[in-house]
Design a protein around this motif. Sequence first.
Motif, PDB file in Angstrom:
ATOM      1  N   PRO A 151      36.488 -56.911 -54.183  1.00  0.00           N
ATOM      2  CA  PRO A 151      37.768 -56.761 -54.895  1.00  0.00           C
ATOM      3  C   PRO A 151      38.036 -55.336 -55.360  1.00  0.00           C
ATOM      4  N   CYS A 152      37.008 -54.522 -55.469  1.00  0.00           N
ATOM      5  CA  CYS A 152      37.189 -53.122 -55.845  1.00  0.00           C
ATOM      6  C   CYS A 152      35.974 -52.325 -55.361  1.00  0.00           C
ATOM      7  N   ALA A 153      36.120 -51.005 -55.346  1.00  0.00           N
ATOM      8  CA  ALA A 153      35.013 -50.146 -54.911  1.00  0.00           C
ATOM      9  C   ALA A 153      33.907 -50.149 -55.957  1.00  0.00           C
ATOM     10  N   TYR A 154      32.673 -50.358 -55.476  1.00  0.00           N
ATOM     11  CA  TYR A 154      31.539 -50.315 -56.398  1.00  0.00           C
ATOM     12  C   TYR A 154      30.697 -49.058 -56.183  1.00  0.00           C
ATOM     13  N   ARG A 155      31.147 -48.191 -55.273  1.00  0.00           N
ATOM     14  CA  ARG A 155      30.529 -46.883 -55.101  1.00  0.00           C
ATOM     15  C   ARG A 155      31.630 -45.842 -55.030  1.00  0.00           C
ATOM     16  N   LEU A 156      31.318 -44.623 -55.424  1.00  0.00           N
ATOM     17  CA  LEU A 156      32.317 -43.578 -55.605  1.00  0.00           C
ATOM     18  C   LEU A 156      32.570 -42.811 -54.310  1.00  0.00           C
ATOM     19  N   PHE A 157      33.859 -42.594 -54.016  1.00  0.00           N
ATOM     20  CA  PHE A 157      34.249 -41.652 -52.966  1.00  0.00           C
ATOM     21  C   PHE A 157      34.212 -40.257 -53.579  1.00  0.00           C
TER      22      PHE A 157
END
Length: 374
Positions: A151-157
């Motif tokens: 549902p959402c990013a759990y690691r950073l771009f």
Amino acid sequence: MAIAVGSVLAVALFVPYVARQYRRRGELGIGNAVLAVSGLVYSLALVAYVLLPLPQVGPDFCAVHGTSGPQWTPFGFLADMREEAVGTGIAATLRNPALTQVLLNVGLFVPLGMFVRYMFRRGVLATTAIGVGVSLLIETTQGTGIWFLYPCAYRLFDVDDLIANGAGALLGALAAPVLRAVPGQRLDADPGQPRPVTRARRLLAAVCDLLSHQLTGALVAAFANVCLLAAHGELVSGTRGPAELPGYAAVNAVAPFVSWFLLAVVVPLVGQAPSLGQRVVLLRATTSDGQVPGPGQRLLRSLFGVGGYVLLSQLGSMETVLPALGLLSVFSFFFGLTSLVVLLTTAGRRGLSYALTGLRMVDSRVVDRAAVLS
């Protein structure tokens, strides 16, 4: 995880890899094989780095695992270093977590640069561009929650990761010539030139045969189980597994013998090489006067070789059905041991199967050249 999965894939891809090497290089080349396996494990490590560990999705997933959004500021890690600095001096700087992360991201892509430039013959700029492209794919995968599966990013771009990974690929491209030092890569002759029939080559053919029997048996069993599920309408419903269906034991007992029939009977009858493994390493059987042996001779050679060993082993494994068959497992062991000893001790590396059938083994390129000259 990368080593475990890489080991399984290396076994599964071993036979086609050996076949490709023999047709491209004329021989296997231990150094090339080591580099290929290393590249495979490294590639899987990158995939594991992107995907693992996979967090469980719950109602508060984004609150617990969600990131604050992409980091678009180039060299933003310098500000992080100032915030996380503890002490002064070179030692304190090297221990700074923000710098450590950047250095690890550089080091992570050094092998990629080395493998791409050395093994795929790409230039420094092309290799660096490929490294940046792979890094962009990784960062996008992380920044989209594995392409919106979560549902959402759990690691950073992080754009700094792109810069660090690109720098690592560049360093790897510059360091790629170091891989020439890996022994076992040099070609001693043109790929089309015949090579001696060595014991190592004979053993390699036998290993390819054994792996082919195992892998083909697994594929036949998998196909049979899919057919079993389809016949009982379980492919869609999925309420029962193959082991819960009637006929499972019979199907999986027959599957190895179907594989054995294909490799130990059909293959010798339809080609000039008595086994798939010998075709892979470019070996061929001839009669004492250099002629192509008949189908019967090739079939007998198969039954006196790996084909016979596999058949005895498979029959011996059915001792639960008929206890007396367990003796065949013991016989298969001594049959295999005797074959190995004869291979290592007989002149001309004929081995037991060739000695019993009166055949000789030659490099297939010798036969092909003779046919062209005639």
